[in-house]
Scaffold this motif. Sequence first.
Motif, PDB file in Angstrom:
ATOM      1  N   ARG A 166       0.845  -1.194   0.000  1.00  0.00           N
ATOM      2  CA  ARG A 166       0.000   0.000   0.000  1.00  0.00           C
ATOM      3  C   ARG A 166       0.881   1.246   0.000  1.00  0.00           C
ATOM      4  O   ARG A 166       1.885   1.290   0.699  1.00  0.00           O
ATOM      5  CB  ARG A 166      -0.908  -0.009   1.224  1.00  0.00           C
ATOM      6  CG  ARG A 166      -1.888  -1.171   1.220  1.00  0.00           C
ATOM      7  CD  ARG A 166      -2.816  -1.065   2.390  1.00  0.00           C
ATOM      8  NE  ARG A 166      -3.633   0.132   2.252  1.00  0.00           N
ATOM      9  CZ  ARG A 166      -4.925   0.118   1.927  1.00  0.00           C
ATOM     10  NH1 ARG A 166      -5.531  -1.016   1.724  1.00  0.00           N
ATOM     11  NH2 ARG A 166      -5.585   1.243   1.837  1.00  0.00           N
ATOM     12  N   VAL A 194      -2.917  -0.323  10.346  1.00  0.00           N
ATOM     13  CA  VAL A 194      -4.212  -0.920  10.024  1.00  0.00           C
ATOM     14  C   VAL A 194      -5.224  -0.637  11.131  1.00  0.00           C
ATOM     15  O   VAL A 194      -6.373  -0.260  10.864  1.00  0.00           O
ATOM     16  CB  VAL A 194      -4.071  -2.446   9.780  1.00  0.00           C
ATOM     17  CG1 VAL A 194      -5.423  -3.123   9.726  1.00  0.00           C
ATOM     18  CG2 VAL A 194      -3.310  -2.703   8.488  1.00  0.00           C
ATOM     19  N   CYS A 204      -8.536   1.365   9.790  1.00  0.00           N
ATOM     20  CA  CYS A 204      -9.580   0.479   9.291  1.00  0.00           C
ATOM     21  C   CYS A 204     -10.615   0.179  10.375  1.00  0.00           C
ATOM     22  O   CYS A 204     -10.254  -0.038  11.529  1.00  0.00           O
ATOM     23  CB  CYS A 204      -8.978  -0.835   8.813  1.00  0.00           C
ATOM     24  SG  CYS A 204      -7.837  -0.652   7.452  1.00  0.00           S
ATOM     25  N   MET A 211     -12.946  -2.130  12.484  1.00  0.00           N
ATOM     26  CA  MET A 211     -12.865  -3.546  12.867  1.00  0.00           C
ATOM     27  C   MET A 211     -14.014  -3.870  13.818  1.00  0.00           C
ATOM     28  O   MET A 211     -13.828  -4.016  15.019  1.00  0.00           O
ATOM     29  CB  MET A 211     -11.510  -3.850  13.513  1.00  0.00           C
ATOM     30  CG  MET A 211     -10.355  -3.780  12.555  1.00  0.00           C
ATOM     31  SD  MET A 211      -8.811  -4.344  13.248  1.00  0.00           S
ATOM     32  CE  MET A 211      -8.374  -2.963  14.271  1.00  0.00           C
ATOM     33  N   GLY A 250     -15.100 -10.594  10.131  1.00  0.00           N
ATOM     34  CA  GLY A 250     -14.500 -10.506   8.805  1.00  0.00           C
ATOM     35  C   GLY A 250     -13.547  -9.330   8.688  1.00  0.00           C
ATOM     36  O   GLY A 250     -12.470  -9.453   8.094  1.00  0.00           O
ATOM     37  N   GLU A 251     -13.932  -8.185   9.245  1.00  0.00           N
ATOM     38  CA  GLU A 251     -13.063  -7.010   9.206  1.00  0.00           C
ATOM     39  C   GLU A 251     -11.811  -7.223  10.047  1.00  0.00           C
ATOM     40  O   GLU A 251     -10.719  -6.793   9.670  1.00  0.00           O
ATOM     41  CB  GLU A 251     -13.819  -5.774   9.694  1.00  0.00           C
ATOM     42  CG  GLU A 251     -14.884  -5.300   8.728  1.00  0.00           C
ATOM     43  CD  GLU A 251     -15.750  -4.191   9.300  1.00  0.00           C
ATOM     44  OE1 GLU A 251     -15.781  -4.013  10.540  1.00  0.00           O
ATOM     45  OE2 GLU A 251     -16.407  -3.513   8.500  1.00  0.00           O
ATOM     46  N   MET A 307     -10.363 -10.179  10.675  1.00  0.00           N
ATOM     47  CA  MET A 307      -9.511 -11.118   9.932  1.00  0.00           C
ATOM     48  C   MET A 307      -8.822 -10.427   8.759  1.00  0.00           C
ATOM     49  O   MET A 307      -7.639 -10.680   8.488  1.00  0.00           O
ATOM     50  CB  MET A 307     -10.326 -12.323   9.429  1.00  0.00           C
ATOM     51  CG  MET A 307     -10.829 -13.196  10.521  1.00  0.00           C
ATOM     52  SD  MET A 307      -9.440 -13.850  11.450  1.00  0.00           S
ATOM     53  CE  MET A 307     -10.239 -14.963  12.517  1.00  0.00           C
ATOM     54  N   THR A 308      -9.540  -9.553   8.072  1.00  0.00           N
ATOM     55  CA  THR A 308      -8.943  -8.798   6.970  1.00  0.00           C
ATOM     56  C   THR A 308      -7.832  -7.891   7.486  1.00  0.00           C
ATOM     57  O   THR A 308      -6.764  -7.780   6.856  1.00  0.00           O
ATOM     58  CB  THR A 308     -10.019  -7.960   6.245  1.00  0.00           C
ATOM     59  OG1 THR A 308     -11.010  -8.849   5.721  1.00  0.00           O
ATOM     60  CG2 THR A 308      -9.424  -7.134   5.125  1.00  0.00           C
ATOM     61  N   ALA A 309      -8.042  -7.260   8.630  1.00  0.00           N
ATOM     62  CA  ALA A 309      -7.017  -6.387   9.213  1.00  0.00           C
ATOM     63  C   ALA A 309      -5.774  -7.183   9.581  1.00  0.00           C
ATOM     64  O   ALA A 309      -4.645  -6.741   9.328  1.00  0.00           O
ATOM     65  CB  ALA A 309      -7.579  -5.672  10.441  1.00  0.00           C
ATOM     66  N   PHE A 326      -4.781 -10.073   8.271  1.00  0.00           N
ATOM     67  CA  PHE A 326      -4.156 -10.493   7.017  1.00  0.00           C
ATOM     68  C   PHE A 326      -3.388  -9.333   6.382  1.00  0.00           C
ATOM     69  O   PHE A 326      -2.243  -9.499   5.944  1.00  0.00           O
ATOM     70  CB  PHE A 326      -5.212 -11.024   6.046  1.00  0.00           C
ATOM     71  CG  PHE A 326      -4.663 -11.406   4.714  1.00  0.00           C
ATOM     72  CD1 PHE A 326      -3.991 -12.603   4.548  1.00  0.00           C
ATOM     73  CD2 PHE A 326      -4.786 -10.559   3.619  1.00  0.00           C
ATOM     74  CE1 PHE A 326      -3.458 -12.961   3.307  1.00  0.00           C
ATOM     75  CE2 PHE A 326      -4.258 -10.905   2.387  1.00  0.00           C
ATOM     76  CZ  PHE A 326      -3.597 -12.103   2.235  1.00  0.00           C
ATOM     77  N   THR A 327      -4.006  -8.163   6.348  1.00  0.00           N
ATOM     78  CA  THR A 327      -3.361  -6.989   5.756  1.00  0.00           C
ATOM     79  C   THR A 327      -2.096  -6.623   6.516  1.00  0.00           C
ATOM     80  O   THR A 327      -1.050  -6.365   5.905  1.00  0.00           O
ATOM     81  CB  THR A 327      -4.332  -5.797   5.740  1.00  0.00           C
ATOM     82  OG1 THR A 327      -5.482  -6.156   4.976  1.00  0.00           O
ATOM     83  CG2 THR A 327      -3.695  -4.549   5.156  1.00  0.00           C
ATOM     84  N   THR A 372       0.696  -9.425   5.833  1.00  0.00           N
ATOM     85  CA  THR A 372       1.240  -9.427   4.470  1.00  0.00           C
ATOM     86  C   THR A 372       1.991  -8.133   4.157  1.00  0.00           C
ATOM     87  O   THR A 372       3.082  -8.174   3.571  1.00  0.00           O
ATOM     88  CB  THR A 372       0.151  -9.659   3.405  1.00  0.00           C
ATOM     89  OG1 THR A 372      -0.874  -8.671   3.549  1.00  0.00           O
ATOM     90  CG2 THR A 372      -0.447 -11.042   3.511  1.00  0.00           C
TER      91      THR A 372
END
Length: 95
Positions: free
Chosen positions: A8, A51, A55, A57, A61-62, A64-66, A68-69, A72
């Motif tokens: 990003r 994050v 973002c 949270m 789902g949000e 888990m996405t945070a 993962f982001t 990675t």
Amino acid sequence: MNLQDYIRPELLILIPVLYLIGMGLKKSSLPDKWIPLTLGAIGVALSALWVCATCPMTTAGEIMTAIFTAVTQGVLAAGASVYVNQIARQATKEE
């Protein structure tokens, strides 16, 4: 290959930051073999901080996405900083 395709744009600043941290770690008593792993952990922690600050949270789902982001992006930034270090090292190497 463009780094912004993977990291990003807001987190590109982590590459020189991690590079400088790596230079400091190189001068410390930490064995060289642990520097990339340490940089990875620091990269993930700094990415997680970003994050969490930017973002929402509220759902599983949000969250888990945070996670993962953060993982990675931190690993990619640390990998890019180690790559930059190796390029600089190889460019000054005499053969």
